[in-house]
Design a protein around this motif. Structure first.
Motif, PDB file in Angstrom:
ATOM      1  N   SER A 206       0.819  -1.216   0.000  1.00 52.87           N
ATOM      2  CA  SER A 206       0.000   0.000   0.000  1.00 52.87           C
ATOM      3  C   SER A 206       0.854   1.269   0.000  1.00 52.87           C
ATOM      4  O   SER A 206       0.329   2.357  -0.182  1.00 52.87           O
ATOM      5  N   SER A 207       2.171   1.125   0.150  1.00 56.05           N
ATOM      6  CA  SER A 207       3.036   2.314   0.188  1.00 56.05           C
ATOM      7  C   SER A 207       3.254   2.868  -1.223  1.00 56.05           C
ATOM      8  O   SER A 207       2.941   2.225  -2.228  1.00 56.05           O
ATOM      9  N   ASP A 208       3.819   4.065  -1.274  1.00 57.28           N
ATOM     10  CA  ASP A 208       4.042   4.745  -2.553  1.00 57.28           C
ATOM     11  C   ASP A 208       4.926   3.951  -3.506  1.00 57.28           C
ATOM     12  O   ASP A 208       4.763   4.060  -4.723  1.00 57.28           O
ATOM     13  N   VAL A 209       5.850   3.166  -2.995  1.00 60.17           N
ATOM     14  CA  VAL A 209       6.751   2.408  -3.869  1.00 60.17           C
ATOM     15  C   VAL A 209       5.968   1.434  -4.760  1.00 60.17           C
ATOM     16  O   VAL A 209       6.423   1.075  -5.845  1.00 60.17           O
TER      17      VAL A 209
ATOM     18  N   ARG B  24      -2.719  -2.800   7.082  1.00 64.09           N
ATOM     19  CA  ARG B  24      -2.530  -1.448   6.540  1.00 64.09           C
ATOM     20  C   ARG B  24      -1.404  -1.385   5.516  1.00 64.09           C
ATOM     21  O   ARG B  24      -1.312  -0.447   4.733  1.00 64.09           O
ATOM     22  N   HIS B  25      -0.548  -2.410   5.474  1.00 59.68           N
ATOM     23  CA  HIS B  25       0.549  -2.451   4.514  1.00 59.68           C
ATOM     24  C   HIS B  25       0.154  -3.114   3.195  1.00 59.68           C
ATOM     25  O   HIS B  25       0.963  -3.194   2.283  1.00 59.68           O
ATOM     26  N   SER B  26      -1.070  -3.614   3.118  1.00 57.85           N
ATOM     27  CA  SER B  26      -1.510  -4.374   1.951  1.00 57.85           C
ATOM     28  C   SER B  26      -2.660  -3.708   1.219  1.00 57.85           C
ATOM     29  O   SER B  26      -3.526  -3.082   1.832  1.00 57.85           O
ATOM     30  N   THR B  27      -2.670  -3.900  -0.093  1.00 56.14           N
ATOM     31  CA  THR B  27      -3.780  -3.556  -0.968  1.00 56.14           C
ATOM     32  C   THR B  27      -4.201  -4.846  -1.646  1.00 56.14           C
ATOM     33  O   THR B  27      -3.351  -5.603  -2.141  1.00 56.14           O
ATOM     34  N   PHE B  28      -5.490  -5.121  -1.673  1.00 59.24           N
ATOM     35  CA  PHE B  28      -6.018  -6.329  -2.277  1.00 59.24           C
ATOM     36  C   PHE B  28      -6.815  -5.955  -3.525  1.00 59.24           C
ATOM     37  O   PHE B  28      -7.656  -5.055  -3.482  1.00 59.24           O
ATOM     38  N   LEU B  29      -6.531  -6.647  -4.623  1.00 60.21           N
ATOM     39  CA  LEU B  29      -7.187  -6.372  -5.895  1.00 60.21           C
ATOM     40  C   LEU B  29      -7.651  -7.686  -6.512  1.00 60.21           C
ATOM     41  O   LEU B  29      -7.036  -8.738  -6.266  1.00 60.21           O
TER      42      LEU B  29
END
Length: 162
Positions: free
Chosen positions: A124-127, A153-158
């Protein structure tokens, strides 16, 4: 990036990986090392080379000359649901379109295998913003954690229905 790097990435051949190839181990180690500063250990979900020996995981690599410059994997979660894993390109070929080629390869393989959905977890960070933009440009949308994942909070799920 040099013109030579772009040319090499464009000519890269995507093929099923041999987990016993020492270049695969080096590519996976590079990936794990690159992920280390992005999140605490419990929030990093990259696979080790041993996990690629599982019959539930298929790994492809992009080979340019003698070098492996990218990778993508699909892990079978059951019921027609696959997870995209280890999607990356080496620093030397970023921005050449190789990541897009790897993603399209994995999606074609998923469709050919009869999958109905491909999901992924990314940072989920900008990198990770370029990766998230790539996935969204190919139809992935936000979703709840899937499989064994939990909210983080460190993950994005798609996910992408096929």
């Amino acid at each position: 990036m040099t013109g030579a790097a772009a040319e090499a990435a464009g000519a890269a051949v995507i093929r099923l990986a041999d987990p016993d190839d020492p270049r695969v181990a080096a590519l996976v180690a590079e990936h794990l090392e690159e992920m280390e500063p992005t999140a605490p250990p419990e929030s990093r979900h990259a696979l080790t080379v041993d996990r690629f020996r599982s019959p539930a995981v298929r790994l492809w690599v992009a080979e340019a000359g003698d070098a492996l410059v990218g990778s993508v994997a699909l892990q079978d979660l059951g019921g027609g649901h696959l997870e995209l894993k280890t999607m990356r390109t080496s620093r030397s070929v970023r921005g050449t379109g190789l990541g897009r080629r790897l993603l399209l390869h994995a999606l074609a393989e998923a469709r050919a295998a009869g999958a109905t959905r491909v999901s992924l977890e990314t940072g989920s960070s900008d990198v990770f913003a370029p990766a998230r933009a790539l996935y969204r440009a190919h139809g992935f949308v936000g979703c709840e954690p899937f499989g064994d994942y939990r909210p983080d909070r460190h993950s994005t799920f798609l996910t992408l229905p096929l």
